[in-house]
Design an enzyme around this catalytic site. Sequence first.
Site, PDB file in Angstrom:
ATOM      1  CB  ILE A 392      -5.824 -39.501 -23.534  1.00 43.74           C
ATOM      2  CG1 ILE A 392      -4.710 -39.124 -22.538  1.00 43.74           C
ATOM      3  CG2 ILE A 392      -7.020 -38.567 -23.370  1.00 43.74           C
ATOM      4  CD1 ILE A 392      -4.141 -37.745 -22.755  1.00 43.74           C
ATOM      5  CD  GLU A 435      -2.902 -40.294 -28.509  1.00 37.40           C
ATOM      6  OE1 GLU A 435      -3.525 -41.057 -29.243  1.00 37.40           O
ATOM      7  OE2 GLU A 435      -2.037 -39.495 -28.944  1.00 37.40           O
TER       8      GLU A 435
END
Length: 528
Positions: A392, A435
């Site tokens: 991300i 992430e």
Amino acid sequence: MTTVLTSLRNRFLLSLCGVLCLALLALVLIARYQIMPILLEDEETFASAELDRAERALGSELNHMRRLVEDWAYWDDSFDFVSGKRPEYVDSNLYEDTLETLDLELMLFLDADREAFWVVGYDEEGEFTSCPGVAPPCDWAEPARDFLVRHIEQKADDATDTWLLAQSELAMAALSPIHQSREASPAAGWLAMVRPFNAPWIEQLRDTTGIQMELSPVPQQEGPIQYLERVSPTHMAAQRLIPALPPNRAVRIDALLPRQRYQASLETFRFALYWTGGVLIVTLLIVLWLLERMVLLPLRQFTHYTQRVHREVVLPAMPDSLAARHDEIGTLAREFRHLLDHQRKQSEQLLELSQHDPLTGVANRRLFDERFAEALSLRSARHRTSAMMIDIDHFKLYNDHYGHQAGDICLMTLAQCMEDCLKPHGFLVARTGGEEFSVLLPGTSLDIALAHARELLKAINALEMPHEFSPTSTSVTVSIGVAAHQADMTTPSDIMRAADQAMYQAKTGGRNRVEAYRTSDQLSPVER
């Protein structure tokens, strides 16, 4: 009460078995140490006599062979032929029909100098040949000529000799000097004949003797030349070795003989055994039948059920005959099923916790690594395995601005989007970092994996999750790296390292994009 009856039944069964065993043991001991030695000795005498008959039959055939070779050797035409006075002898006597009539494989004439004068016979390929000497095409008879010459040189007289030949095929051979029938004169030469032991001849020997026998060539051996083996209650196999030529070979007679007298003697003991143990056996069978119906059968059903539980992945249903029982076995079966259900639920919960990420619900790194190794172990899919590395973009800024709770919601939303896009195709989505996500695409080439990655990128962008402080976009974006199995990337760590490098390239190229690993790419770390 049930315990008492069961205990009494067991004691009665043991007592009955003990009486039966003692009676059988007494009969067995009598038969073993008194009757059986006599019967076995009688069988050995019978087998030896039958082998003697078979050996005499072979001796009779050798005598017939002796008479045949002497008839030809003491024929004046044969004497003149070897002396070189009757050239028409070949056309009138030595042709193929002669060998077929006499059932011979070879006729070899030697002159007075022990040189091959004429050869008539069948070569190794079964072709009929007739020629003077052992020159081609009769050179196949040269070993036979050499053997006969050595034998004649070692003979102390000129009597007729017969032999059994035990080479690759069995045969009889005879050698006789060639004389004039009415005059006492030196031998003009020698005549040798060879008759093969073909299948019709052996079958005729069986019919003549009434013995089921086989003849085979074997190496000569030390020790007993006769062997007896009882192959079944009704038959015994007897063997005897008869010396043959060459000196290290022998002819083995294998005879299958009946054991009629032995069986007749055993019938008396069987009759006594039947009457002595009949009542006890019937009683024992009734007790065993009751035990089988009441105890052993349900226990076997329960054992079979537990074995199925151990082997099968899906928990099988318990047989109704066990679950409906109201005795101790039924109670045990039901309690076992309840315990098994509880254990299975606990195992499923533990397995789910050990293989999935508790926040997003997708697979964790452990399950991802296991599936990756399994995919590469399959030869059919090894060269078509790809992987994605997804990160991300600017997720730290997202957490700092929106808070960690919002960050968790963002992770769950993106994980669900990845599952919706990739799971229907059989791909495995896993959370392998804070992430960071990884995707395993078994049976997928690099080009197809890139297409799926681009579709996933579009789906994530379509979510339009706000990311106000992202330098890349106003919504949450991801960078995706794709790599596939290559000759220099054969392990999961190699492929994931390449996918990670491709993801760095995507970030270097501006994020919110898909990049594939190229061999010439160089690793360049970038801040996420």
